[in-house]
Design an enzyme around this catalytic site. Sequence first.
Site, PDB file in Angstrom:
ATOM      1  N   HIS A   1       8.608 -30.974   9.830  1.00 61.48           N
ATOM      2  CA  HIS A   1       7.897 -29.783   9.698  1.00 61.48           C
ATOM      3  C   HIS A   1       6.874 -29.839   8.499  1.00 61.48           C
ATOM      4  CE1 HIS A   1      10.535 -27.935  12.198  1.00 61.48           C
ATOM      5  NE2 HIS A   1      11.439 -28.288  11.239  1.00 61.48           N
TER       6      HIS A   1
ATOM      7  N   CYS B   1       3.363  -3.286   3.887  1.00 63.77           N
ATOM      8  CA  CYS B   1       2.570  -1.920   4.286  1.00 63.77           C
ATOM      9  C   CYS B   1       3.395  -1.224   5.376  1.00 63.77           C
ATOM     10  CB  CYS B   1       1.162  -2.304   4.749  1.00 63.77           C
ATOM     11  SG  CYS B   1       0.987  -3.376   6.274  1.00 63.77           S
TER      12      CYS B   1
ATOM     13  N   ASP C   1       0.916  -1.261   0.022  1.00 65.58           N
ATOM     14  CA  ASP C   1      -0.214   0.185   0.072  1.00 65.58           C
ATOM     15  C   ASP C   1       1.060   1.274  -0.089  1.00 65.58           C
ATOM     16  OD1 ASP C   1       0.791   0.155   2.571  1.00 65.58           O
ATOM     17  OD2 ASP C   1      -1.039   0.018   3.319  1.00 65.58           O
TER      18      ASP C   1
ATOM     19  N   THR D   1       2.892  -1.607   8.773  1.00 67.93           N
ATOM     20  CA  THR D   1       3.347  -2.301   9.904  1.00 67.93           C
ATOM     21  C   THR D   1       3.922  -3.892   9.294  1.00 67.93           C
ATOM     22  OG1 THR D   1       1.248  -3.064  10.181  1.00 67.93           O
ATOM     23  CG2 THR D   1       2.195  -1.386  11.748  1.00 67.93           C
TER      24      THR D   1
ATOM     25  N   HIS E   1      11.019 -23.745   8.690  1.00 65.99           N
ATOM     26  CA  HIS E   1      10.026 -24.427   9.399  1.00 65.99           C
ATOM     27  C   HIS E   1       8.577 -24.449   9.022  1.00 65.99           C
ATOM     28  CE1 HIS E   1      12.697 -25.076  13.435  1.00 65.99           C
ATOM     29  NE2 HIS E   1      13.373 -25.401  12.061  1.00 65.99           N
TER      30      HIS E   1
HETATM   31  C1  RB5 Z   1      -1.588   2.664   6.595  1.00 62.79           C
HETATM   32  O1  RB5 Z   1      -1.952   4.006   7.048  1.00 62.79           O
HETATM   33  C2  RB5 Z   1      -1.447   1.556   7.248  1.00 62.79           C
HETATM   34  O2  RB5 Z   1      -2.573   1.333   8.256  1.00 62.79           O
HETATM   35  C3  RB5 Z   1      -0.914   0.501   6.939  1.00 62.79           C
HETATM   36  O3  RB5 Z   1      -0.026   0.513   5.881  1.00 62.79           O
HETATM   37  C4  RB5 Z   1      -0.527  -0.982   7.446  1.00 62.79           C
HETATM   38  O4  RB5 Z   1       0.352  -0.550   8.497  1.00 62.79           O
HETATM   39  C5  RB5 Z   1      -1.816  -1.637   7.976  1.00 62.79           C
HETATM   40  O5  RB5 Z   1      -1.498  -2.528   8.652  1.00 62.79           O
END
Ligand code: RB5
Length: 149
Positions: A133, A65, A8, A67, A98
Site C-alpha cells: 500500500h 458537514c 460547517d 454529507t 490501505h
Molecule cells: C450545508 O447546507 C451543506 O451543503 C453542507 O453541510 C454539506 O453537506 C456540503 O457538502
Amino acid sequence: MKIAVGSDHGGLELKKEVVRYLEAHGYEVKDFGTHTTDSCDYPEFGVAVAEAVVHGAYEKGVIICGTGQGIALAANKVKGARAVVCSDTFSAEMTRAHNDANILSLGERVVGKGLALKILETWLKTEFEGGRHTNRVDLIKATENKNFK
Ligand code: RB5
C-alpha cells in the site's frame, strides 16, 4: 495524539459529540470552527483542518458537514491531505489500513451519532499496513507533486 476538528453549521451538533468523545478518550483536540449555527461555508473549515494536519501541528483531522462530501472535497485541495468520507466501519478501517488517510470526514445528515462514533473509534485505532500500500500512497503523492503548484 493531537486532533484537529472542524465543521460547517451542518456538522456542528455531531462535531460537539466527536469532541466530547475525543476528550473523554484522552485526545488533545482543537476545534477550528464553526462555533455557531449560522450558515457558513464548509471549505473554510475543511481547509483549516487540512492545513493544520499537513503542516504537522496535528496528527489527524476530523471534519464534518451535512454529507461529509463538500468539506472533504475542499480538504483534499490541500497538498498532503488524504480526507475520506466514511459512513461505515469497514471503510473506516480500510481507509487507514490501505490508504493511510489522515482526515476523516463525516456527514451529520447521513450517519447517526452512535455509528459516527464507532466509525471514528475504528478509524483512529487502525494503523496503516504499509507494504504494497505504500507504493500506492506514494503514487498519490507523486500525482500531487505533478499537479499542485
Ligand atoms: C450545508 O447546507 C451543506 O451543503 C453542507 O453541510 C454539506 O453537506 C456540503 O457538502
